[in-house]
Design an enzyme around this catalytic site. Structure first.
Site, PDB file in Angstrom:
ATOM      1  N   ARG A 236      17.464  32.715  21.786  1.00 56.94           N
ATOM      2  CA  ARG A 236      18.483  33.183  20.857  1.00 56.94           C
ATOM      3  C   ARG A 236      19.645  33.729  21.671  1.00 56.94           C
ATOM      4  NH1 ARG A 236      16.440  30.637  17.481  1.00 56.94           N
ATOM      5  NH2 ARG A 236      15.577  31.304  15.493  1.00 56.94           N
ATOM      6  N   GLU A 265      26.858  31.729  16.621  1.00 54.53           N
ATOM      7  CA  GLU A 265      26.873  30.286  16.299  1.00 54.53           C
ATOM      8  C   GLU A 265      27.498  30.066  14.925  1.00 54.53           C
ATOM      9  OE1 GLU A 265      22.829  29.025  16.734  1.00 54.53           O
ATOM     10  OE2 GLU A 265      22.745  29.737  18.773  1.00 54.53           O
ATOM     11  N   HIS A 283      22.605  24.153  19.672  1.00 50.46           N
ATOM     12  CA  HIS A 283      21.326  24.639  19.121  1.00 50.46           C
ATOM     13  C   HIS A 283      20.493  23.465  18.580  1.00 50.46           C
ATOM     14  CE1 HIS A 283      19.228  28.345  17.175  1.00 50.46           C
ATOM     15  NE2 HIS A 283      18.350  27.413  17.498  1.00 50.46           N
TER      16      HIS A 283
HETATM   17  C1  GLV Z   1      15.070  27.377  16.225  1.00 50.72           C
HETATM   18  O1  GLV Z   1      15.874  27.974  16.836  1.00 50.72           O
HETATM   19  C2  GLV Z   1      13.884  27.969  15.668  1.00 50.72           C
HETATM   20  O2  GLV Z   1      13.783  29.211  15.634  1.00 50.72           O
HETATM   21  O3  GLV Z   1      13.014  27.227  15.226  1.00 50.72           O
END
Ligand code: GLV
Length: 321
Positions: A236, A265, A283
């Site tokens: 993250r 983001e 991401h």
């Molecule tokens: C993606 O970032 C997730 O948390 O699955």
């Protein structure tokens, strides 16, 4: 039409369709101005919220939880659930699920791919060829060897372990830091993020997001990684002090960074986008057709199970639980 299921934010289209077909799910309006009217009509119906927890979209905050008097479960189509106020959920006895395991391989693949790209300069070299510079400026500058690198994993959970397993095939030496050593782990434990950063060539961030890990990688950790060190983040954006990272990349404080996640983001700071020693991905670590199908299916099973039996298939631990 009434429905016990409410979608918050975008979901994989196959999951969205299934929730509509199987449960006539509603979707919370994205326009904040329309939320109040929607809730006035539907708040009493909602028992299960479904969200992918993507950044840039409303999280499941205390206000939303308070506005839904019959809410009993929150199902995330994601492994991370840091966008949900777990304390507010726990205080109401609301169960929470995520989608562990099914995305581990793809996220670990992406971490290794980012590391290779970063050390070998593939994305930068691709730009070099496309710009016609091979013909005008000669060979691309030499890069760094991946095999045998010393790698530190910040967060040796399911995904961190899968990354370590892959990197063993590259003869990398693996160290890690968690709050506590992992019992039985063959990898070297280091007692702090700084100690880990100091000991490795590549620091890979794979710990969960949330208040407990906010800015775990700060200016001091980046200084410990040093001018020859590389940072990879598939966890993250909140784990890294992004301002400190930009300064370190710009001033040669670290050698480079491979990032799949960002602080705000989908907004990636212009300064970060201008740096050639950063590989930036939108991401996408779990974003393969196979994994998104498996995540959708597991999320749907959680919702269906909860509505039928009151239990989730892959619940997460709640604070105080
Ligand atoms: C993606 O970032 C997730 O948390 O699955």
């Amino acid at each position: 039409m009434t429905s016990p299921v409410l979608q918050v934010g975008p979901l994989p289209p196959m999951l969205e369709r299934a929730l509509q077909n199987d449960h006539a799910a509603h979707r919370l309006p994205d326009d904040p101005g329309a939320v109040e009217t929607f809730l006035a009509e539907h708040a009493e119906e909602v028992r299960v919220l479904v969200t992918a927890g993507v950044a840039g979209v409303r999280g499941i905050d205390a206000d939303l939880i308070a506005a839904l008097p019959r809410l009993a479960a929150i199902a995330h189509c994601a492994v991370g659930y840091d966008n949900t106020d777990l304390h507010a959920a726990a205080a109401r006895g609301i169960a929470v699920s995520n989608t562990p395991d099914v995305l581990t391989d793809c996220v670990a693949d992406a971490a290794v791919g980012l590391m290779i790209d970063l050390l070998r300069g593939f994305s930068a070299a691709d730009r070099y060829v496309r710009a016609g510079r091979w013909a005008t400026a000669g060979p691309f500058p030499l890069t760094q060897r991946v095999s045998g690198a010393r790698v530190g994993i910040l967060g040796l959970g399911r995904i961190g372990t899968a990354i370590a397993d892959r990197l063993r095939a590259f003869d990398c030496t693996i160290s890690y830091h968690n709050r506590h050593p992992v019992p039985g782990s063959a990898h070297r434990y280091l007692p702090s993020p700084i100690a880990l950063a100091r000991a490795v060539d590549v620091l890979i961030v794979a710990a969960p997001g949330g208040a407990a890990t906010h800015h775990l990688v700060d200016a001091a950790v980046l200084a410990a990684l040093g001018p020859h060190g590389y940072l990879v983040n598939i966890a993250r954006g909140s784990l890294i002090d992004e301002g400190a990272l930009i300064r370190a990349l710009r001033d040669g404080g670290i050698a480079g960074a491979g990032l799949d996640v960002f602080a705000d983001e989908p907004n990636v700071p212009a300064e970060l986008r201008s740096l050639d020693n950063a590989v930036l991905l939108p991401h996408l670590a779990s974003a393969t057709e196979q994994t998104r199908a498996a995540m959708s299916e597991l999320t749907l099973r959680n919702v269906t199970s909860f509505l039928a039996t009151g239990t989730l298939i892959t619940p997460v631990p709640l604070p105080g639980g």
